[in-house]
Write a protein that holds these residues in place. Sequence first.
Motif, PDB file in Angstrom:
ATOM      1  N   ARG A  46       0.531  19.385  27.543  1.00 12.55           N
ATOM      2  CA  ARG A  46       1.993  19.500  27.683  1.00 12.55           C
ATOM      3  C   ARG A  46       2.478  18.735  28.910  1.00 12.55           C
ATOM      4  N   ASN A  47       1.819  18.919  30.035  1.00 14.00           N
ATOM      5  CA  ASN A  47       2.225  18.222  31.260  1.00 14.00           C
ATOM      6  C   ASN A  47       2.156  16.705  31.083  1.00 14.00           C
ATOM      7  N   TYR A  50       5.029  15.500  28.895  1.00 10.38           N
ATOM      8  CA  TYR A  50       6.324  15.558  29.571  1.00 10.38           C
ATOM      9  C   TYR A  50       6.568  14.367  30.506  1.00 10.38           C
ATOM     10  N   THR A  51       5.493  13.708  30.966  1.00 11.96           N
ATOM     11  CA  THR A  51       5.684  12.681  32.008  1.00 11.96           C
ATOM     12  C   THR A  51       4.905  11.390  31.771  1.00 11.96           C
ATOM     13  N   ASN A  88      11.197  20.928  34.711  1.00 14.10           N
ATOM     14  CA  ASN A  88       9.763  20.649  34.665  1.00 14.10           C
ATOM     15  C   ASN A  88       9.174  20.894  36.043  1.00 14.10           C
ATOM     16  N   SER A  91       6.533  18.409  37.353  1.00 15.73           N
ATOM     17  CA  SER A  91       6.832  16.984  37.466  1.00 15.73           C
ATOM     18  C   SER A  91       6.294  16.414  38.768  1.00 15.73           C
ATOM     19  N   VAL A  98      12.096  17.577  32.073  1.00 13.03           N
ATOM     20  CA  VAL A  98      11.166  17.186  31.016  1.00 13.03           C
ATOM     21  C   VAL A  98      11.636  15.873  30.389  1.00 13.03           C
ATOM     22  N   ARG A 131      10.359  27.778  24.499  1.00 12.95           N
ATOM     23  CA  ARG A 131      10.167  26.331  24.585  1.00 12.95           C
ATOM     24  C   ARG A 131       9.381  25.877  23.351  1.00 12.95           C
ATOM     25  N   ASP A 133       7.731  22.489  21.892  1.00 11.98           N
ATOM     26  CA  ASP A 133       7.358  21.103  22.130  1.00 11.98           C
ATOM     27  C   ASP A 133       7.324  20.334  20.811  1.00 11.98           C
TER      28      ASP A 133
END
Length: 581
Positions: A46-47, A50-51, A88, A91, A98, A131, A133
């Motif tokens: 997920r992390n 997100y980035t 996020n 981040s 996000v 949430r 995704d």
Amino acid sequence: MSKYDRFMSSIATLGAASLLTLTSVSPSAAEVTYANQGSQWTQASRNDFYTRDQGARIIPFDWFKALKRADGTGFLDDSMARYGYLPNSESPTPGLPVGFLTASEGGVRTLSMTCSGCHVRQINVQGASWRIDGGPALSDFQAFLADLDTAVDKILTDSAAFDAFAKAVGAQSPHAHKQLHDDVEAWFKPYHTLMARALPTPGWGVGRADAVSMIFNRVAGLDIGHPPLRIIEENIARADAPVRYPFVWNAPIQDITQWPGFAKNGDDILGLARNVGEVYGVFGVYRPSKILPDVNIVDYLNESSLNFAGLQQLEFLLKKIDPPKWPWKLDGDLIKQGKAIYEKDCASGCHAETAGDPRLCNPNTWATPLQDVETDSREYKILGREADTGVLEGAFIPLVPGADTPLKPKDKIFSILGVSVIGSILEAPLHFGLDVFKPIVDACIQRDSRSPQQLQTLINSQIKTALQNLYAKPQQAPQFKYEARVMKGIWAVAPYLHNGSVPTLADLLKPAAERPASFKVGVNYDIENVGLAKDQPGLSSTYTADDCSKRDSGNSRCGHEFGTKLAPDEKKALLEYLKSL
């Protein structure tokens, strides 16, 4: 006049977010619970999702931090929650939500955007936030784009505002001050041209965007003109065919994609092509140039910001996202009744999980039928557009059917995009080394029984074939067909139909004339009717849905009248089954 009133007045003046409604309630107000999306979807994945950088380059980050919105606040003061973007805490750049990150381009740290900015959502149910995704974002992208346009215009037309901006970014000397002003003007010219010509009034609102038009506009309008400006203003059209962001779980195995189904899909090579076009649409650097003025050989990756490693990793991450499981109580008996109705009335020919066209590195795709069910037709207006080809005039991709015909001075925008995307991919090994697609090759090897040497040879010889006819050119008389996708996780993606014109699944089971003519789009969810709650006290926009007399408006609630004649108890059972998918 209060700061809030001044802000709302400025939004109304812009027209870009004239339907926007804001209160102090944000989509992140409650503690977040993550939906169950399978054992492979870990926090680390997920992390990363997100980035992960894909190559989008919006604006120098120091500038972005220093800019002020119309009410005097900075864009990061609320982590962009006012546009519906989600916090996020992990981040690497504190304050970015996000889907946003910073990346280096030409030694300059820039604001970037990645897939999750449009494909992660949060819903609120009875005070709890969930949430999801891969779900369609409930954000207002146009409001963000318009506010950024206004903020930069302000500093270029107000000397005091520019002085404060220059001080904030550290341009203290007269020379640095002048250079900064020149640099901002150079950035603003193409950006403002795109915003002024493309953004519609009223705006797309929460949860919608005309992404296809913006990709076409960006590539044809800002990238392929002759240097130094590269702008072809006449190639930019109003982006007035907004659609709901699609959900992206299971997207990698669809055999075609995009709402009108014009793009081949189903393996990593085609997924890369799909995403290269997307990056160009969200401000990836694309500055193709002729190698020699009178020779039809183009350097597609001249100064390109495409991050091929990031794009490949993002596609691998997508494969890990399972459809979200319904987290509340279900009635087993109703599910059995509903399943029988679904298999009889919904699955056959439309929403069944059936085998699609096999691909080079994936023999097991899902068929994605295209159906004309009399839904809104406006997206098809943009598919037949033509545009000046600029520096790409005469360009073609040898030996790739569908892209092997030299572009005429004015040509189909599909042909321009196809040559741009395919050319960028095929040229990548020359710019980034022969191993640029090694992750795709390795993944293909893992899924095939042939030896690595045989597969490497096969992939090298077949990559052009895999990309041939990447984009299916629309027919002269289109039937307005759209994807009929597998319905796993459908409970979590309201509003419904490709243009988001129906707020709940319960409303979709009503005849078009009985569906809501107006409703709020926001994060509050109704788990009984499966979709958007009527009360949306936080960030929201009002969707005014046209009837069937305006099928081409972009906002028609017409079509897909399957199940409308079911008895009330049958509809209830069908909804229960749809929750369970």
